[in-house]
Design a protein around this motif. Sequence first.
Motif, PDB file in Angstrom:
ATOM      1  N   ALA A  10       0.834  -1.205   0.000  1.00 31.03           N
ATOM      2  CA  ALA A  10       0.000   0.000   0.000  1.00 31.03           C
ATOM      3  C   ALA A  10       0.866   1.252   0.000  1.00 31.03           C
ATOM      4  N   ASP A  48       0.958   4.058  -2.978  1.00 21.56           N
ATOM      5  CA  ASP A  48       0.684   5.461  -2.676  1.00 21.56           C
ATOM      6  C   ASP A  48       1.826   6.351  -3.153  1.00 21.56           C
ATOM      7  N   GLU A  86      -2.206  -4.686   4.592  1.00 22.70           N
ATOM      8  CA  GLU A  86      -2.355  -4.644   3.140  1.00 22.70           C
ATOM      9  C   GLU A  86      -3.796  -4.935   2.721  1.00 22.70           C
ATOM     10  N   PHE A  93      -5.561  -1.491   3.370  1.00 18.09           N
ATOM     11  CA  PHE A  93      -5.155  -0.262   2.684  1.00 18.09           C
ATOM     12  C   PHE A  93      -4.730  -0.456   1.228  1.00 18.09           C
ATOM     13  N   PRO A 122      -6.040  -2.095  -1.524  1.00 16.08           N
ATOM     14  CA  PRO A 122      -6.979  -1.856  -2.629  1.00 16.08           C
ATOM     15  C   PRO A 122      -7.182  -0.374  -2.943  1.00 16.08           C
ATOM     16  N   LYS A 123      -7.303   0.452  -1.903  1.00 14.82           N
ATOM     17  CA  LYS A 123      -7.483   1.881  -2.146  1.00 14.82           C
ATOM     18  C   LYS A 123      -6.231   2.496  -2.745  1.00 14.82           C
ATOM     19  N   ALA A 124      -5.059   2.073  -2.243  1.00 15.83           N
ATOM     20  CA  ALA A 124      -3.807   2.585  -2.797  1.00 15.83           C
ATOM     21  C   ALA A 124      -3.651   2.174  -4.254  1.00 15.83           C
ATOM     22  N   GLY A 161      -6.071   1.615  -6.325  1.00 19.51           N
ATOM     23  CA  GLY A 161      -6.993   2.462  -7.084  1.00 19.51           C
ATOM     24  C   GLY A 161      -6.431   3.845  -7.328  1.00 19.51           C
ATOM     25  N   ARG A 162      -5.718   4.379  -6.337  1.00 13.74           N
ATOM     26  CA  ARG A 162      -5.099   5.702  -6.505  1.00 13.74           C
ATOM     27  C   ARG A 162      -4.062   5.673  -7.623  1.00 13.74           C
ATOM     28  N   ARG A 219      -5.761   5.388 -10.995  1.00  9.91           N
ATOM     29  CA  ARG A 219      -6.342   6.688 -11.340  1.00  9.91           C
ATOM     30  C   ARG A 219      -5.254   7.655 -11.817  1.00  9.91           C
TER      31      ARG A 219
END
Length: 426
Positions: A266, A270, A301, A304, A306-308, A310-311, A314
Amino acid sequence: MEKIMQLLDAGSFMELGGQVCARSTDLCSASGAKASDGVVTGYGTVGGKLVYVFAQDSRVMGGTFGEMHGEKIIRLYRQAMRAKAPVIGLLDCRGIRIEEGIDGLETFSKLYRVQEEASGNIPQLMAVIGRCGGGMSIAARMADFVFVEKEKGELFLQGDPDIQEAYAEGSLSWEEIRENIRSLIELLPCSVDEMPPAGPCSDDLNRMCPELDSFDGDGRELLTVISDDRFFLETGAEHGTGMTTGFFKLNGAAVGGVAACGKLTADGLDKAADFISLCDTYHIPVLTVTDTEGFASGEKEEIFLPKAAGRMVRALTCASVPKVNLIVGQIYGSAYSMMNTRGLGADYVFMWEDAHVNVLHTHQALDMLDQKLEPSKLQLMSEVYEKNRSSADAMARRGYADKRIKPSETRQYLAGAFETFANLYR
């Protein structure tokens, strides 16, 4: 003042606001209000490029942040934005000036606002050369780049330097920080209204790199070897395991390198997302190097990552700068799908001859498809599966890779690919 002189071109510094003093002295001795109010501000040049710089002095007013101290930095920011020039801050602040109370707190708010206005418009570089805690640590983290001096620097919010220092570019000596700042000023445009500068290239664009495949799994060394004159400036070196980010050069121009070598975490994702967004802001093309076995495991992990991820997806899909992907190793699972693939919008994808992209390890995949295979047949089927489903040839046949290349030819193919975008930078 001494470090400003060391940082800027000789004889270029022009001080501003040298006579400014604290005006709220009712709770302290007026004689304690010193000229400059604990921060030297002004402008000068780095490699001939205009920069605005401020340096806090912990020897004045107890090294505290007060109203006029902050107003000087705010005014410097506004002048820098008007001149479209970078801001460099040398931070050494003991905290808020208690005697000035809410005046100092309100000034911090105004400083954060002007920093946000500058964000994405002009580069902001901070070097922590002393203590930097509380509200000033927030100001530091709002910059594009943060360095912490190894011997004297402490970056923290509420008393734990180790936590915040992990989010800086690295703990370095002052000499290393100075060279990194000067290199970044050379690489970056002065504002988003300019394109990155392209200097002369003394290195051979067609230089072969016969040792490159020996750095399989080491993104830092790989990016260094393919760069002009082996130049590489790493960012976030001390956090984000499994991901290396930094600037290298091809044909004299800056390229942002993002190398995923090892398990994806993660923190690493990020870091990559922030770096890709930074490159896009300042019109710097991006190279991704892909060599990962997939995602790291663990409770942190699971929460956090999956969101990282996605960032980072993106950041890649939103970036309008040229993007090239280099696949150099064995990649497994959906980690491939999010690493600057053709489907995500990569302009060019190159793949080393022996690289493979797999859903699972070949034997695992075949076992799941047919658990009755004998060992000899399993080996034969594995070879067929790798050739037709995961090899560089299979990727090229499907249009997922533009070309299968030898590791030693990497520099010349990458230089040629980025050169096709030369018209964007004229």
